[in-house]
Scaffold this active site. Structure first.
Site, short mmCIF file in Angstrom:
data_model
loop_
_atom_site.label_atom_id
_atom_site.label_comp_id
_atom_site.label_asym_id
_atom_site.label_seq_id
_atom_site.Cartn_x
_atom_site.Cartn_y
_atom_site.Cartn_z
N CYS A 381 -30.97 57.29 36.26
CA CYS A 381 -32.00 56.57 37.58
C CYS A 381 -31.77 55.71 36.78
O CYS A 381 -30.79 54.80 36.89
CB CYS A 381 -32.92 57.77 37.60
N LEU A 382 -33.31 55.03 36.26
CA LEU A 382 -33.66 54.30 35.51
C LEU A 382 -32.24 53.85 34.67
O LEU A 382 -32.47 52.90 33.99
CB LEU A 382 -34.71 54.30 34.84
N HIS A 507 -30.94 61.91 40.11
CA HIS A 507 -31.09 63.34 39.08
C HIS A 507 -30.15 64.76 39.21
O HIS A 507 -30.38 65.50 39.75
CB HIS A 507 -32.72 62.79 39.71
N GLU A 509 -29.59 66.76 36.52
CA GLU A 509 -30.85 67.09 35.96
C GLU A 509 -31.33 68.23 36.45
O GLU A 509 -31.29 69.40 36.07
CB GLU A 509 -31.75 66.23 34.94
N1 GLN Z 1 -38.33 52.57 38.85
C1 GLN Z 1 -36.72 52.93 39.46
C2 GLN Z 1 -36.94 52.76 40.47
O1 GLN Z 1 -37.81 53.21 41.16
C3 GLN Z 1 -36.18 54.06 38.82
C4 GLN Z 1 -36.78 55.43 38.96
C5 GLN Z 1 -36.45 56.81 38.14
O2 GLN Z 1 -35.85 56.80 37.52
N2 GLN Z 1 -36.47 58.15 38.76
O3 GLN Z 1 -35.84 52.55 41.00
#
Ligand code: GLN
Length: 535
Positions: A381-382, A507, A509
């Site tokens: 994700c991030l 995600h 995981e």
């Molecule tokens: N902050 C980032 C976004 O909103 C990633 C979110 C996350 O890692 N769950 O896209």
């Protein structure tokens, strides 16, 4: 038609953090192996509608279901240990329950009556318990009540399960989980807190049928007799959840050895077939004698809180065990300057999900280090957004590239909101939540991992890769190996000339099990093991 479904209620006593969720998931796994169709429900006494707005320091990870519910991390245990369907119907918080009742009141549904905890709140709790079993068409519903007996907050839940059983006297069972401490100074285990907890429960009108005692020492027959005497139970109804020696995977094995699953089946008239736990025994064997240890650095900012990245820790462990290794997680705080040195001794690096600016530059530096040193990197994700921005800055040469989350005025918004990209205000900054289909490119690392072209994974984010930069990035060696079904959103990015550097916008995981590790975690760990063997 009368409700013939069976219900198992689990309450906790004495102290919190007894491992009630894990114990319940383990019990559920044993019952599922007997061929019983299960549904699981967590009742949480807090007033937030969901944990989505809670700080991970406060509450641990937010676990997301396919239908986009942001839930408690206990649902992660349920997923890892069973195959019971998880959805919005698998969790109910006090906040949701009050919200439903108050909305109905405003709507005039109570016909001018005074709206009260009993019956209106308790009715709504009972409705949700029944609903959870219905939508899953379950034979048995396991209901875990969060908090500790004696808390003010959990009283309506306890009252509701008392009534629920009163209405279905032959189909319900109450398990109470308590703590039986060993007092070093006295040289003996103490049953008094358990006695008090049972008394409190009885005062509310709930009589436990089985008691699970979390303990450090085995309980003697004498101790079980004593607890049984206070609880009106035979010593055979008192079970131990003894501290495991090596791994949490021993929990279902010890519970089974103690015969709890057989006892539940007997009490609820469910088929008690013989079950095969050899896969779990194998896991424990690998934990005890691994062929080596892999060190994985996790670069994040909630690392002091044990549960903030719960599913990631678990999924890494599943991958490591599948490869025969034990796992050493090195927590690397992304806002510390010396963090890069800490990465140098790692066999792989994972950058997990996160929100906000703090630690962002540290994560970019970590991704750069991994890319330049051929160290396996897994961005979640991030962590995928980090991979993309680092690539834009140092490979494509856009040194000011950024995410608009970190710099709203950046001239190079490699990561931005959909609304910003499409110039549409109506899209707002809403979160993309839940499962989406994703198509994989053949020949990519992602495709090799999954072994299929179409996958479904769960999301929880607002920002996306900005397609304006896609062609240029591809030309520079970034492979967009996973795209949304309509081809409009980049879901997976990987570095072409690198042993294993993959970022995913979703995600994975949340969908890993001890006996079925997630393919991306399995391959990331395999790449780390390979890197280690070349050292
Ligand atoms: N902050 C980032 C976004 O909103 C990633 C979110 C996350 O890692 N769950 O896209």
């Amino acid at each position: 038609m009368p409700d013939m479904r069976k219900y198992l209620f689990v309450t906790g006593g004495v102290v919190s953090s007894l491992g009630k969720g894990l114990t319940m998931a383990s019990v559920a796994m044993l019952l599922e192996k007997k061929g019983i169709r299960l549904a699981m429900l967590k009742l949480d006494p807090y007033l937030n509608i969901d944990p989505g707005t809670m700080n991970p320091f406060e509450h641990g990870e937010v676990y997301v279901t396919d239908d986009g519910a942001e839930t408690d991390l206990d649902l992660g245990h349920y997923y890892r240990y069973t195959h019971s369907p998880l959805s919005r119907a698998s969790i109910a918080t006090s906040g949701q329950i009050y919200d439903t009742v108050i909305k109905k009141e405003r709507h005039g549904d109570y016909l001018g009556k005074t709206v009260q905890v009993i019956p209106h709140i308790t009715d709504e709790i009972k409705r949700r318990i029944a609903h959870c079993g219905e939508v899953a068409d379950a034979e048995l519903v396991l209901v875990e009540i969060g908090g500790t007996v004696g808390d003010i907050e959990s009283l309506p839940f306890l009252e509701a399960i008392r009534q629920f059983r009163h209405e279905r006297p032959h189909n319900c069972l109450n398990i109470h989980m308590t703590y039986v401490p060993y007092l070093k100074a006295a040289g003996e285990v103490k049953t008094k807190p358990t006695q008090h907890s049972i008394q409190t429960l009885r005062g509310i009108g709930i009589i436990p049928d089985l008691i699970i005692c979390r303990c450090e020492q085995p309980l003697s027959r004498e101790i079980k007799d004593k607890i049984g005497l206070f609880a009106n139970l035979s010593p055979q109804a008192i079970f131990e959840a003894i501290d495991v020696k090596h791994s949490i995977y021993e929990v279902p094995l010890t519970l089974h050895r103690d015969g709890i699953d057989a006892r539940i089946c007997k009490e609820l008239c469910l088929p008690n077939s013989v079950i095969d736990l050899s896969a779990w025994q194998e896991l424990v064997k690998t934990v005890i004698s691994p062929k080596g240890t892999l060190t994985i650095g996790i670069v994040g900012k909630y690392l002091q809180h044990q549960d903030a990245y719960k599913s990631i820790f678990e999924a890494l462990e599943h991958g490591a065990l599948a490869a025969g290794y034990s796992l050493n997680i090195r927590a690397i705080e992304s806002d510390k300057e010396e963090m890069i040195h800490e990465l140098s001794g790692c066999d792989g690096c994972l950058v997990p999900g996160g929100f906000g600016e703090r630690g962002w530059e540290g994560k970019i530096a970590a991704a750069r280090y991994c890319r330049e040193h051929n160290l396996p990197y897994f961005g979640i994700c991030l962590g995928m957004q980090v991979l993309a921005v680092e690539f834009a800055r140092h490979v494509m040469g856009h040194i000011h590239a950024n995410s608009t989350e970190m710099d709203p005025h950046t001239k190079m918004p490699v990561i931005s909101l959909l609304s910003e990209m499409l110039h549409r205000e109506d899209l707002g900054g809403t979160m993309r939540l839940g499962a989406y289909q994703c198509l994989l490119q053949e020949g990519s690392k992602a495709h090799a991992a999954y072994g299929t072209s179409s996958i479904s994974e769960r999301h929880r984010h607002r920002y996306e890769f900005n397609n304006r930069f896609k062609q240029e990035a591809e030309g520079a060696g970034l492979v967009f190996s996973g795209m949304s079904q309509d081809g409009s959103l980049c879901e997976i990015a990987e570095i072409r000339h690198h042993p294993w550097m993959v970022g995913v916008q979703f995600h994975p995981e949340f969908k890993s099990r001890p006996t079925q590790p997630h393919p991306l975690f399995r391959d990331f760990i395999a790449a780390a093991a390979k890197a280690k063997s070349h050292d």
